[in-house]
Design an enzyme around this catalytic site. Structure first.
Site, PDB file in Angstrom:
ATOM      1  CE  LYS A 169       2.566   6.250   6.397  1.00 14.36           C
ATOM      2  NZ  LYS A 169       3.282   7.245   5.276  1.00 14.36           N
ATOM      3  CE1 TYR A 204       0.560  11.853   6.050  1.00 10.61           C
ATOM      4  CE2 TYR A 204      -0.899  10.418   4.818  1.00 10.61           C
ATOM      5  CZ  TYR A 204       0.137  10.753   5.637  1.00 10.61           C
ATOM      6  OH  TYR A 204       1.328   9.857   5.886  1.00 10.61           O
ATOM      7  CG  ASN A 236       6.595   5.681   3.888  1.00 15.22           C
ATOM      8  OD1 ASN A 236       5.390   5.503   4.385  1.00 15.22           O
ATOM      9  ND2 ASN A 236       7.107   7.184   3.828  1.00 15.22           N
ATOM     10  CG  HIS A 271       2.016   9.151  10.155  1.00 17.06           C
ATOM     11  ND1 HIS A 271       2.342  10.262   9.674  1.00 17.06           N
ATOM     12  CD2 HIS A 271       1.671   9.535  11.332  1.00 17.06           C
ATOM     13  CE1 HIS A 271       2.110  11.223  10.314  1.00 17.06           C
ATOM     14  NE2 HIS A 271       1.614  11.030  11.386  1.00 17.06           N
ATOM     15  CD  GLU A 330       0.076  13.631  12.710  1.00 12.53           C
ATOM     16  OE1 GLU A 330       0.807  12.872  13.307  1.00 12.53           O
ATOM     17  OE2 GLU A 330       0.514  14.270  11.807  1.00 12.53           O
TER      18      GLU A 330
HETATM   19  P1  ATP Z   1       4.616  10.560   7.617  1.00 13.60           P
HETATM   20  O1  ATP Z   1       3.876  12.016   7.330  1.00 13.60           O
HETATM   21  O2  ATP Z   1       3.772   9.556   6.790  1.00 13.60           O
HETATM   22  O3  ATP Z   1       5.066  10.032   8.874  1.00 13.60           O
HETATM   23  P2  ATP Z   1       7.009  11.807   6.696  1.00 13.60           P
HETATM   24  O4  ATP Z   1       6.983  12.763   7.506  1.00 13.60           O
HETATM   25  O5  ATP Z   1       8.385  11.054   6.456  1.00 13.60           O
HETATM   26  O6  ATP Z   1       5.900  10.526   6.480  1.00 13.60           O
HETATM   27  P3  ATP Z   1       5.962  13.436   4.482  1.00 13.60           P
HETATM   28  O7  ATP Z   1       6.636  14.533   3.839  1.00 13.60           O
HETATM   29  O8  ATP Z   1       4.981  14.053   5.793  1.00 13.60           O
HETATM   30  O9  ATP Z   1       6.681  12.268   5.008  1.00 13.60           O
HETATM   31  O10 ATP Z   1       4.786  12.746   3.715  1.00 13.60           O
HETATM   32  C1  ATP Z   1       3.907  12.201   4.337  1.00 13.60           C
HETATM   33  C2  ATP Z   1       3.617  10.743   3.411  1.00 13.60           C
HETATM   34  O11 ATP Z   1       3.210  11.015   2.097  1.00 13.60           O
HETATM   35  C3  ATP Z   1       4.869   9.909   3.163  1.00 13.60           C
HETATM   36  O12 ATP Z   1       5.066   9.160   4.434  1.00 13.60           O
HETATM   37  C4  ATP Z   1       4.553   8.939   2.109  1.00 13.60           C
HETATM   38  O13 ATP Z   1       3.627   8.118   2.076  1.00 13.60           O
HETATM   39  C5  ATP Z   1       3.940  10.011   1.191  1.00 13.60           C
HETATM   40  N1  ATP Z   1       4.634  10.748   0.213  1.00 13.60           N
HETATM   41  C6  ATP Z   1       5.714  11.825   0.538  1.00 13.60           C
HETATM   42  N2  ATP Z   1       6.315  12.181  -0.191  1.00 13.60           N
HETATM   43  C7  ATP Z   1       5.980  11.449  -1.477  1.00 13.60           C
HETATM   44  C8  ATP Z   1       6.184  11.455  -2.646  1.00 13.60           C
HETATM   45  N3  ATP Z   1       7.234  12.322  -3.281  1.00 13.60           N
HETATM   46  N4  ATP Z   1       5.614  10.508  -3.652  1.00 13.60           N
HETATM   47  C9  ATP Z   1       4.709   9.891  -3.171  1.00 13.60           C
HETATM   48  N5  ATP Z   1       4.390   9.697  -1.801  1.00 13.60           N
HETATM   49  C10 ATP Z   1       4.837  10.716  -1.025  1.00 13.60           C
HETATM   50 MG    MG Z   2       4.968  13.586   7.737  1.00 13.48          MG
END
Ligand code: ATP
Ligand code: MG
Length: 138
Positions: free
Chosen positions: A9, A49, A112, A115, A126
């Protein structure tokens, strides 16, 4: 053999973690089958997303994902969807296990670093969102 989509990211690219993240994949025997740098528009990030469009963090995360360049990769290997998620660690770095990418490098639950696709169906969507067949080296 399975495939998954990985993204370094904008925060990960800005922190100079491209090599470190790729090294962690290669070190564990995950093969990088495609790799490129992109800078998503807000619209492209919203498309990526789309599953999260009703979530409160949707506007913020799509701003973040379009804020700078990302490195997108297709990873290949046995059980690679789960293995990549394991290397990444929990979404919130405070909950992430020791030695995971997010524990070591993430700023917060949004910024974080990486992804990873979470299931075969999302991986297929994706990968197709960013790569055509000719760009994936078999
Ligand atoms: P990713 O899809 O990016 O691999 P993930 O599957 O661990 O991460 P998801 O629940 O799919 O998490 O959320 C997608 C992304 O949205 C997260 O990686 C983070 O960057 C952001 N995100 C998720 N939850 C929050 C939150 N509560 N506040 C802010 N950003 C969030
Ligand atoms: Mg995810």
């Amino acid at each position: 053999m399975e495939r998954t989509l990985s993204i370094i990211k904008p925060d990960g690219v800005a922190k100079g973690l491209i090599g470190e993240v790729a090294r962690r994949f290669e070190k564990t025997g995950i093969r990088i089958a495609a790799m490129k740098m992109i800078h998503m528009t807000k619209k492209q990030a919203q498309g990526f997303y789309a599953v999260h469009r009703e979530r409160p963090f949707f506007d913020s995360v799509t701003d973040f994902m379009s804020s700078g360049p990302c490195v997108v990769m297709v990873l290949e290997g046995d059980n690679v969807i789960a293995r990549n998620r394991e290397l990444m660690g929990a979404t919130n770095p405070e909950d992430a296990a020791e030695g995971t990418i997010r524990k070591d490098f993430a700023t917060d639950i949004e910024k974080n670093v990486v992804h990873g696709s979470d299931a075969p169906e999302t991986a297929a969507f994706e990968i197709g969102y960013f790569f055509n067949g000719l760009e994936i080296v078999g």
